[in-house]
Design a protein around this motif. Structure first.
Motif, PDB file in Angstrom:
ATOM      1  N   PRO A  11       0.807  -1.227   0.000  1.00 53.77           N
ATOM      2  CA  PRO A  11       0.000   0.000   0.000  1.00 53.77           C
ATOM      3  C   PRO A  11       0.843   1.281   0.000  1.00 53.77           C
ATOM      4  O   PRO A  11       0.462   2.276  -0.600  1.00 53.77           O
ATOM      5  CB  PRO A  11      -0.821  -0.110   1.282  1.00 53.77           C
ATOM      6  N   GLN A  12       2.025   1.237   0.646  1.00 52.41           N
ATOM      7  CA  GLN A  12       2.876   2.433   0.683  1.00 52.41           C
ATOM      8  C   GLN A  12       3.636   2.640  -0.631  1.00 52.41           C
ATOM      9  O   GLN A  12       4.056   3.748  -0.930  1.00 52.41           O
ATOM     10  CB  GLN A  12       3.907   2.334   1.823  1.00 52.41           C
ATOM     11  N   ALA A  13       3.842   1.587  -1.388  1.00 54.86           N
ATOM     12  CA  ALA A  13       4.558   1.623  -2.681  1.00 54.86           C
ATOM     13  C   ALA A  13       5.901   2.338  -2.567  1.00 54.86           C
ATOM     14  O   ALA A  13       6.273   3.138  -3.424  1.00 54.86           O
ATOM     15  CB  ALA A  13       3.687   2.259  -3.756  1.00 54.86           C
ATOM     16  N   LEU A  14       6.660   2.030  -1.528  1.00 57.64           N
ATOM     17  CA  LEU A  14       7.963   2.647  -1.341  1.00 57.64           C
ATOM     18  C   LEU A  14       8.930   2.208  -2.440  1.00 57.64           C
ATOM     19  O   LEU A  14       8.888   1.067  -2.898  1.00 57.64           O
ATOM     20  CB  LEU A  14       8.558   2.254   0.010  1.00 57.64           C
ATOM     21  N   LEU A  15       9.800   3.115  -2.829  1.00 56.71           N
ATOM     22  CA  LEU A  15      10.849   2.771  -3.779  1.00 56.71           C
ATOM     23  C   LEU A  15      11.847   1.859  -3.074  1.00 56.71           C
ATOM     24  O   LEU A  15      12.304   2.151  -1.969  1.00 56.71           O
ATOM     25  CB  LEU A  15      11.561   4.030  -4.269  1.00 56.71           C
TER      26      LEU A  15
END
Length: 130
Positions: free
Chosen positions: A80-84
């Motif tokens: 959900p955060q879609a961090l790199l």
């Protein structure tokens, strides 16, 4: 189990599986980086490049291997955060083995770059050296 599939004791043939498994597939540490992509990206990329440079110079200096390649991949996590996030993989091109990534330019869903020791800078007491 995989080492059981590799023939051992063949003259002039290193144990590739053992050699490459010891250096392959490092997820770059990123838990201390900011979550915002515009802040996170330059820090993560710089960290990857520093690691790659140190490892490639180490391979050349300690093992005499300048053929090692580093592959840095960056993509957004499937969360959900879609961090790199980023991973670094090392391998040596061999004539009898397919490339680590065939068609590097056509990779989709991630940014991937290949580096050799010639692409890197080394930090010394005097600053960066080529």
């Amino acid at each position: 189990m995989l080492t059981a599939l590799v023939p051992v004791g063949l003259p002039g043939r290193p144990d590739r599986l053992a050699e490459e498994a010891t250096v392959n597939g490092r997820g770059m540490t990123d838990y201390d980086l900011p979550a915002a992509t515009e802040e996170r990206t330059p820090l993560l990329v710089r960290r990857c490049l520093a690691y790659v440079s140190a490892c490639l110079y180490g391979a050349q200096e300690y093992f005499g291997d300048a053929a090692v390649r580093a592959y840095v991949s960056c993509s957004h996590a499937d969360t959900p955060q879609a961090l790199l996030t980023s991973n670094v993989t090392f391998c040596t091109p061999r004539p009898d083995v397919l490339p680590y990534i065939s068609g590097l330019e056509s990779v989709k869903g991630a940014a991937v770059a290949e580096f050799s020791v010639g692409d890197c800078f080394r930090l010394s007491d005097e600053g960066f050296l080529r």
